[in-house]
Design a protein around this motif. Structure first.
Motif, mmCIF file in Angstrom:
data_model
loop_
_atom_site.group_PDB
_atom_site.id
_atom_site.type_symbol
_atom_site.label_atom_id
_atom_site.label_comp_id
_atom_site.label_asym_id
_atom_site.label_seq_id
_atom_site.Cartn_x
_atom_site.Cartn_y
_atom_site.Cartn_z
ATOM 1 N N MET A 165 0.932 -1.328 -0.015
ATOM 2 C CA MET A 165 -0.085 -0.114 -0.138
ATOM 3 C C MET A 165 0.853 1.361 0.029
ATOM 4 O O MET A 165 0.710 2.254 -0.711
ATOM 5 C CB MET A 165 -0.887 0.055 1.185
ATOM 6 N N ILE A 166 1.918 1.165 0.875
ATOM 7 C CA ILE A 166 2.860 2.420 0.960
ATOM 8 C C ILE A 166 3.433 2.554 -0.476
ATOM 9 O O ILE A 166 3.616 3.761 -0.848
ATOM 10 C CB ILE A 166 3.786 2.202 2.149
ATOM 11 N N THR A 167 4.112 1.361 -0.980
ATOM 12 C CA THR A 167 4.864 1.487 -2.154
ATOM 13 C C THR A 167 3.887 2.027 -3.469
ATOM 14 O O THR A 167 4.292 2.727 -4.046
ATOM 15 C CB THR A 167 5.322 0.214 -2.573
ATOM 16 N N THR A 168 2.678 1.366 -3.586
ATOM 17 C CA THR A 168 1.906 2.061 -4.441
ATOM 18 C C THR A 168 1.418 3.545 -4.520
ATOM 19 O O THR A 168 1.518 4.231 -5.179
ATOM 20 C CB THR A 168 0.438 1.301 -4.296
ATOM 21 N N ARG A 169 1.417 3.820 -3.269
ATOM 22 C CA ARG A 169 1.037 5.585 -2.999
ATOM 23 C C ARG A 169 2.187 6.335 -3.429
ATOM 24 O O ARG A 169 2.169 7.583 -3.847
ATOM 25 C CB ARG A 169 0.548 5.631 -1.568
ATOM 26 N N LEU A 170 3.457 5.788 -3.062
ATOM 27 C CA LEU A 170 4.663 6.485 -3.214
ATOM 28 C C LEU A 170 4.771 6.595 -4.974
ATOM 29 O O LEU A 170 5.272 7.309 -5.352
ATOM 30 C CB LEU A 170 5.819 5.825 -2.663
ATOM 31 N N LEU A 171 4.679 5.586 -5.483
ATOM 32 C CA LEU A 171 4.709 5.568 -6.970
ATOM 33 C C LEU A 171 3.677 6.591 -7.581
ATOM 34 O O LEU A 171 3.837 6.938 -8.419
ATOM 35 C CB LEU A 171 4.509 3.870 -7.531
ATOM 36 N N ASP A 172 2.581 6.622 -7.086
ATOM 37 C CA ASP A 172 1.479 7.508 -7.795
ATOM 38 C C ASP A 172 2.033 8.838 -7.486
ATOM 39 O O ASP A 172 1.709 9.854 -7.925
ATOM 40 C CB ASP A 172 -0.089 7.396 -6.791
ATOM 41 N N MET A 173 2.649 9.281 -6.267
ATOM 42 C CA MET A 173 3.209 10.633 -6.089
ATOM 43 C C MET A 173 4.195 11.068 -7.096
ATOM 44 O O MET A 173 4.255 12.276 -7.386
ATOM 45 C CB MET A 173 3.979 10.511 -4.763
ATOM 46 N N LEU A 174 4.934 10.051 -7.645
ATOM 47 C CA LEU A 174 6.003 10.341 -8.764
ATOM 48 C C LEU A 174 5.249 11.266 -9.850
ATOM 49 O O LEU A 174 5.986 11.991 -10.488
ATOM 50 C CB LEU A 174 6.684 9.077 -9.152
ATOM 51 N N VAL A 175 4.163 10.963 -10.224
ATOM 52 C CA VAL A 175 3.318 11.608 -11.464
ATOM 53 C C VAL A 175 2.225 12.452 -11.389
ATOM 54 O O VAL A 175 1.568 12.835 -12.117
ATOM 55 C CB VAL A 175 2.883 10.261 -12.461
ATOM 56 N N SER A 176 2.399 12.727 -9.948
ATOM 57 C CA SER A 176 1.107 13.613 -9.523
ATOM 58 C C SER A 176 1.510 15.155 -9.690
ATOM 59 O O SER A 176 2.400 15.493 -8.999
ATOM 60 C CB SER A 176 0.538 13.445 -8.074
ATOM 61 N N LYS A 177 0.813 15.921 -10.100
ATOM 62 C CA LYS A 177 1.072 17.322 -10.514
ATOM 63 C C LYS A 177 0.921 18.181 -9.195
ATOM 64 O O LYS A 177 1.581 19.321 -8.716
ATOM 65 C CB LYS A 177 0.249 18.070 -11.359
ATOM 66 N N LYS A 178 0.337 17.308 -8.166
ATOM 67 C CA LYS A 178 -0.135 18.253 -6.724
ATOM 68 C C LYS A 178 1.214 18.053 -5.681
ATOM 69 O O LYS A 178 1.192 18.771 -5.008
ATOM 70 C CB LYS A 178 -1.286 17.244 -6.381
ATOM 71 N N VAL A 179 2.165 17.252 -6.364
ATOM 72 C CA VAL A 179 3.236 16.758 -5.382
ATOM 73 C C VAL A 179 4.375 18.009 -5.729
ATOM 74 O O VAL A 179 4.716 17.999 -6.603
ATOM 75 C CB VAL A 179 3.674 15.501 -5.534
ATOM 76 N N SER A 180 4.678 18.343 -4.595
ATOM 77 C CA SER A 180 5.918 19.431 -4.909
ATOM 78 C C SER A 180 7.276 18.677 -5.299
ATOM 79 O O SER A 180 7.337 17.469 -5.464
ATOM 80 C CB SER A 180 6.626 20.150 -3.445
ATOM 81 N N GLY A 181 8.314 19.333 -5.804
ATOM 82 C CA GLY A 181 9.577 18.923 -5.974
ATOM 83 C C GLY A 181 9.971 18.298 -5.075
ATOM 84 O O GLY A 181 10.723 16.813 -5.227
ATOM 85 N N GLN A 182 10.261 18.798 -3.891
ATOM 86 C CA GLN A 182 10.532 18.229 -2.734
ATOM 87 C C GLN A 182 9.950 16.888 -2.341
ATOM 88 O O GLN A 182 10.357 15.752 -1.964
ATOM 89 C CB GLN A 182 10.672 19.012 -1.446
ATOM 90 N N GLY A 183 8.760 16.930 -2.321
ATOM 91 C CA GLY A 183 7.810 15.677 -2.061
ATOM 92 C C GLY A 183 8.115 14.527 -2.879
ATOM 93 O O GLY A 183 8.235 13.468 -2.757
ATOM 94 N N ARG A 184 8.286 14.809 -4.349
ATOM 95 C CA ARG A 184 8.759 13.777 -5.202
ATOM 96 C C ARG A 184 10.122 13.195 -4.840
ATOM 97 O O ARG A 184 10.139 12.016 -4.898
ATOM 98 C CB ARG A 184 8.756 14.297 -6.721
ATOM 99 N N ASP A 185 10.941 14.017 -4.549
ATOM 100 C CA ASP A 185 12.472 13.644 -4.158
ATOM 101 C C ASP A 185 12.369 12.623 -3.014
ATOM 102 O O ASP A 185 12.788 11.670 -2.863
ATOM 103 C CB ASP A 185 13.278 15.015 -3.707
ATOM 104 N N ARG A 186 11.310 13.252 -1.910
ATOM 105 C CA ARG A 186 11.351 12.181 -0.696
ATOM 106 C C ARG A 186 10.605 10.871 -1.271
ATOM 107 O O ARG A 186 11.161 9.648 -0.672
ATOM 108 C CB ARG A 186 10.505 12.858 0.242
ATOM 109 N N ALA A 187 9.636 10.936 -1.946
ATOM 110 C CA ALA A 187 9.066 9.635 -2.414
ATOM 111 C C ALA A 187 10.139 8.613 -3.346
ATOM 112 O O ALA A 187 10.248 7.410 -3.088
ATOM 113 C CB ALA A 187 7.879 9.814 -3.683
ATOM 114 N N LEU A 188 11.057 9.339 -4.265
ATOM 115 C CA LEU A 188 12.056 8.812 -4.744
ATOM 116 C C LEU A 188 13.071 7.999 -4.010
ATOM 117 O O LEU A 188 13.510 6.944 -3.930
ATOM 118 C CB LEU A 188 12.764 9.570 -5.719
ATOM 119 N N ASN A 189 13.480 9.203 -2.885
ATOM 120 C CA ASN A 189 14.501 8.700 -1.779
ATOM 121 C C ASN A 189 13.954 7.333 -1.005
ATOM 122 O O ASN A 189 14.901 6.404 -0.694
ATOM 123 C CB ASN A 189 14.980 9.610 -1.034
#
Length: 935
Positions: A281-305
């Motif tokens: 569930m956590i992994t799926t949501r992190l992958l969704d964050m990668l392509v969401s325009k609502k997510v900030s650049g820092q948030g995308r970096d956190r998900a990738l990390n």
């Protein structure tokens, strides 16, 4: 047997034989037959001792009480009852009995110690008795903290204090449980919903503390807060909050994976659900964050990390790579979409400077985590199909994203990227885009060509098809971003072309002029950091030219700008900075020219490369000094701290090479240590390429050889340095590496026994002993001096004492060497060994027939230090055994001792005279010689 006294004696024998059952039976029979009260008291206390041994404490206490009833001052019975009562948990009664014992025998240390122990146990019990009161008090404190935090009218100072107290309480197991049990998670959620940054941080950090090491609580908090809410908080454009939420999610993930602190177990474990479901569930949501325009650049970096850290296996011996397979099947296209973003286009997702590179690193880690060809083929097919779907000759913007994806993959799993370059039309499209009128097309195409040209086979294609275009772009474009990339492309292609004149040929101008332009771009802070890093990459190629590197180190502004960029922790920038520094310090490998072959080449009219005047030692030393003055060590130390995904093994090797060059002059080593160089070298010596580890270890050896270890490597850090030093003790290493490693180990072994033990545990002794046999004078001297320090250690001494080895013989023979330094070190080792181990005194006279001649030479040596050590060895032999003393007295050694001992007092050599006199006094004590008057 009906005599109670005989039965008592029989019981005593059984007790001494540890047969407590039969002893108790004998005492029981005696008690039944005895009419004597005094004897009964003895029998009861003896049987009490049996019951204590059998751990039948109630019976022991009962028997001891019966003995005390007969004789209230029976100290043995009182002490045994005290022991039994303590085991039964009756601490206060046990304390009273022990107190009586101490009153009867106040000097008895055993009774005093028992009193102290019982007193401490009673106090602890009293404290535990108040546990409910403490718990109630904690509940009130938690309630009060939340009241202050949720009250908008509270004073700022009170709020800050309450927030800090709450964080501290959340990190303690007892405090975390009280917060959790008192509706704390709901109240913390209220704090987050206030949208006050300080309160949000306090709440998130408290939640992290509560989750740490507690799977049940972490799972409950995850479900209560919801993964969607957690990811939403992590997506905010506030670096501190985003990082705090990322740490919270990492803590929860660690608990679900069973990592981190030791977990707390208890009845709450029953609440834990299937962790695999939660992790997916956590992994799926992190992958969704990668392509969401609502997510900030820092948030995308956190998900990738988080994906980088938790998805690939940490140990390839673990065969379960199911998390990686899940991400490839469900999220590979999303990661590719991130690497395919073009920041200059309006539809780009919010990104930071590091987002796309971090995504490329994730692609690389996932690819490396695959176990077999079918898995890798599946990965490749997904990439090919996704990139093909983006190539559309009618839609240039869409095609640009496809080329950018290939460029991103080339920065990750390069072999896969190389295969993608072979897809129909990809390379042709890159070259075609270079000729486009649109600047954005040129920008993407040039960058892709640079990454593609790393492989010589691809570079050949580009050389023949794209170089002219790159030249035209460089000359005509007014866009600095494109111009700088075109220059780097030309530099890189020149290098890949494999000619000495590549840079001049492709750039049509002097390298100095191009380098000056790169430095200008580097120092221009109005240009974005992503573009300026290309200037560093250009300099990494251009500094191969000796004139360029000399000018570069003189430009302090450019150096400082490069050091600042190095702190960005970007994979490419780290490698480029390290490459430029390797070039400036000439720390790359060079082939030594054989004079005969050079003459042969000249005779056959072949081109023979000559060393540039500015690549000679004097110029290299000046450049090193200039870099040190500019603060290169601090920059390198900062680079070493970068995440392992960013700091590649190749970059580590380059940094290690630079450090070794910087450490060349002993006068500079103090500066290197002061700026954090010693600390930075340790991880470089332990991890990376074999060459990199050797270079870093050698740099550590140079520092360790002349520095105070307590200053250079404070605290526990010094023990981490031992292994790299020992790794240099190898015949495959050159003489200087071995020599400086031995000097470092000598320095360390003179500091403490703990360090000596560490050296022994790292199995350095056999290598050190081997170098004591070396024909090379300096190596033999360094090894002997090291052994001189090591023999202080008991374990080393025991190896000398053990039968079947020639260690002692070797040391004795080294005492007879002509090399004064070797002689001094060996004599020091022998003096310490014979002082610590008497067995070695007699063994010394047996290992070689030359022992007497060698000892006489030491005692008559011109060097007072060597002479003193020889006399100490003589004193040790005389003190060890009368027979040995007799053997010494019967030789010329007695005359030598007499001659030295009868000399007039002299402050310069009084220590020598005193040892000789001590030897003579000892012989007189044995009665071997008569007292002599001084001359």
């Amino acid at each position: 047997m009906e005599d109670p006294i005989q039965l008592k004696e029989e019981g005593n024998k059984y007790f001494q034989a540890s047969d407590y059952e039969k002893a108790a039976q004998s005492y029981t029979q005696a008690i039944k037959l005895s009419k004597d009260k005094a004897l009964q008291a003895v029998l009861y206390r003896n049987r009490a001792a049996c019951f204590l041994k059998k751990e039948e404490y109630a019976k022991a206490a009962s028997d001891a009480s019966r003995a005390i009833d007969i004789n209230s001052s029976d100290i043995k019975a009182l002490y045994r009852r005290s022991q039994a009562l303590e085991k039964l948990g009756k601490l206060d009664q046990a304390f009273k009995d022990a107190q009586k014992c101490a009153t009867i025998e106040p000097r008895n240390k055993n009774f005093q110690e028992t009193l102290r122990r019982l007193g401490a146990d009673i106090q602890e019990k009293v404290n535990l008795g108040g546990a409910l009161r403490i718990q109630f008090s904690t509940d009130l404190r938690v309630q009060k903290m939340f009241e202050i935090l949720l009250d908008e009218n509270s004073e700022k100072e009170k709020r800050e204090k309450a927030a800090n107290n709450l964080i501290v309480l959340g990190r303690e197991e007892a405090g975390a449980e009280r917060i959790f049990q008192n509706n704390g998670v709901s109240l913390l959620l209220q704090l987050i919903e206030t949208k006050n940054a300080e309160l949000i941080l306090a709440a998130v950090r408290t939640l992290s503390g509560m989750c740490t090491g507690h799977k049940a609580r972490a799972t409950a908090i995850l479900h209560y807060l919801g993964i969607d809410s957690i990811c939403m908080w992590m997506s905010v454009d506030n670096e501190e909050i985003s990082l705090a939420v990322c740490n919270l999610l990492q803590t929860i993930t660690d608990c679900l994976l069973g990592q981190g602190k030791e977990e707390h177990h208890g009845k709450e474990e029953a609440l834990v659900l299937d962790t695999k479901k939660d992790l997916r569930m956590i992994t799926t949501r992190l992958l969704d964050m990668l392509v969401s325009k609502k997510v900030s650049g820092q948030g995308r970096d956190r998900a990738l990390n988080l994906l980088n850290k938790n998805i690939p296996r940490k140990d390839l011996k673990d065969h379960d790579n199911s998390r990686t397979i899940f991400v490839i099947d469900n999220g590979l296209k999303k990661i590719l979409k991130v690497v395919g973003q073009i920041p200059e286009m309006p539809d780009c997702l919010p990104l930071t400077e590091n987002t796309q590179l971090t995504a490329s690193i994730l692609l690389n880690k996932l690819y490396d985590d695959l176990r077999c060809d079918p898995e890798r083929d599946n990965y490749r097919v997904i990439c090919e199909e996704y990139i093909k779907s983006k190539i559309d000759p009618q839609n240039m913007d869409k095609t640009l994203h496809a080329i950018q994806m290939v460029s991103g993959v080339l920065q990750g799993p390069f072999d896969l990227g190389n295969k993608l370059l072979g897809m129909k039309g990809v390379m042709e499209m890159m070259v075609a885009l270079c000729g486009s009128e649109r600047e954005i097309d040129q920008l993407v195409a040039v960058e892709a060509l640079i990454h593609a040209s790393t492989k010589l086979s691809r570079a050949t294609f580009i050389i023949s098809n794209g170089v002219t275009l790159l030249k035209e772009i460089y000359k005509k474009t007014k866009n600095e971003k494109i111009k700088i990339r075109a220059l780097v492309g030309l530099c890189k292609l020149g290098s890949a072309g494999g000619t000495d004149y590549g840079l001049r040929q492709f750039a049509e101008g002097s390298t100095e002029k191009l380098a000056k332009q790169c430095r200008k771009w580097l120092c221009n802070t109005t240009i974005d950091a992503r573009t300026r890093k290309w200037a560093v990459e250009g300099l990494a190629y251009l500094t191969l030219d000796a004139d360029v590197k000399d000018d570069f180190v003189e430009d302090e502004q450019a150096l400082q700008a490069m050091f600042e960029l190095a702190k960005m922790s970007d994979k490419t920038i780290l490698y480029s900075v390290a490459s430029a520094l390797v070039n400036c310090t000439n720390s790359y490998d060079t082939k030594e020219l054989v004079p005969e072959l050079v003459q042969l080449a000249k005779f056959s009219k072949q081109h023979v490369p000559e060393e540039h005047p500015k690549d000679k030692k004097d110029f290299i030393v000046k450049r090193v000094k200039r870099l040190l003055k500019a603060g290169v060590v601090s920059a390198l130390a900062c680079m070493v701290k970068a995440d392992s995904a960013i700091l590649t093994d190749q970059s580590k090797e380059l940094i290690a090479r630079v450090f070794l060059a910087l450490c060349e002059d002993p006068k500079d080593r103090g500066t290197i240590v002061a700026q954090g160089g010693g600390k930075a070298l340790i991880p470089l010596a332990l991890e990376g390429t074999d060459v990199g580890k050797i270079k870093a270890s050698h740099a550590l050896a140079k520092i360790a050889a002349i520095s105070n270890p307590d200053i250079a490597f404070p605290g526990e850090r010094v023990y981490e340095v031992v292994r790299p030093l020992v790794s240099l003790l190898n015949t495959e290493r050159d003489g200087l590496q071995n020599y400086e490693a031995l000097l470092g180990l000598t320095n360390f072994s003179g500091r403490s026994d703990k360090l000596r033990m560490k050296i022994v545990k790292e199995k350095a002794l056999p290598d050190i002993e081997n170098y004591m046999f070396e024909n090379h004078d300096q190596l033999r001297q360094a090894a002997t001096e090291c052994m001189c320090n090591l023999v202080v250690n008991k374990e080393v001494q025991e190896r000398f004492v053990a039968d079947g080895n020639d260690r002692l013989k070797l040391v004795v023979l080294l005492c007879g060497e002509d090399d004064e330094k070797v002689q001094r070190a060996a004599a020091g080792a022998l003096a310490m060994l014979t002082a610590a181990q008497k067995k070695l005194c007699s063994k010394m006279t047996e290992v070689t027939t030359q022992w007497l001649e060698i000892l006489q030479r030491l005692c008559l040596h011109d060097n007072m230090e060597v002479q003193h050590r020889g006399l100490v060895i003589t004193f040790n032999l005389i003190s060890a055994d009368k027979e040995l003393a007799k053997k010494v007295v019967e030789t010329e050694l007695l005359e030598i001792l007499t001659f030295i001992g009868k000399q007039e007092d002299d402050p310069k050599k009084q220590h020598i005279i005193n040892v000789a006199r001590d030897c003579l006094t000892k012989c007189m004590d044995y009665g071997l010689i008569k007292p002599l008057s001084r001359a």
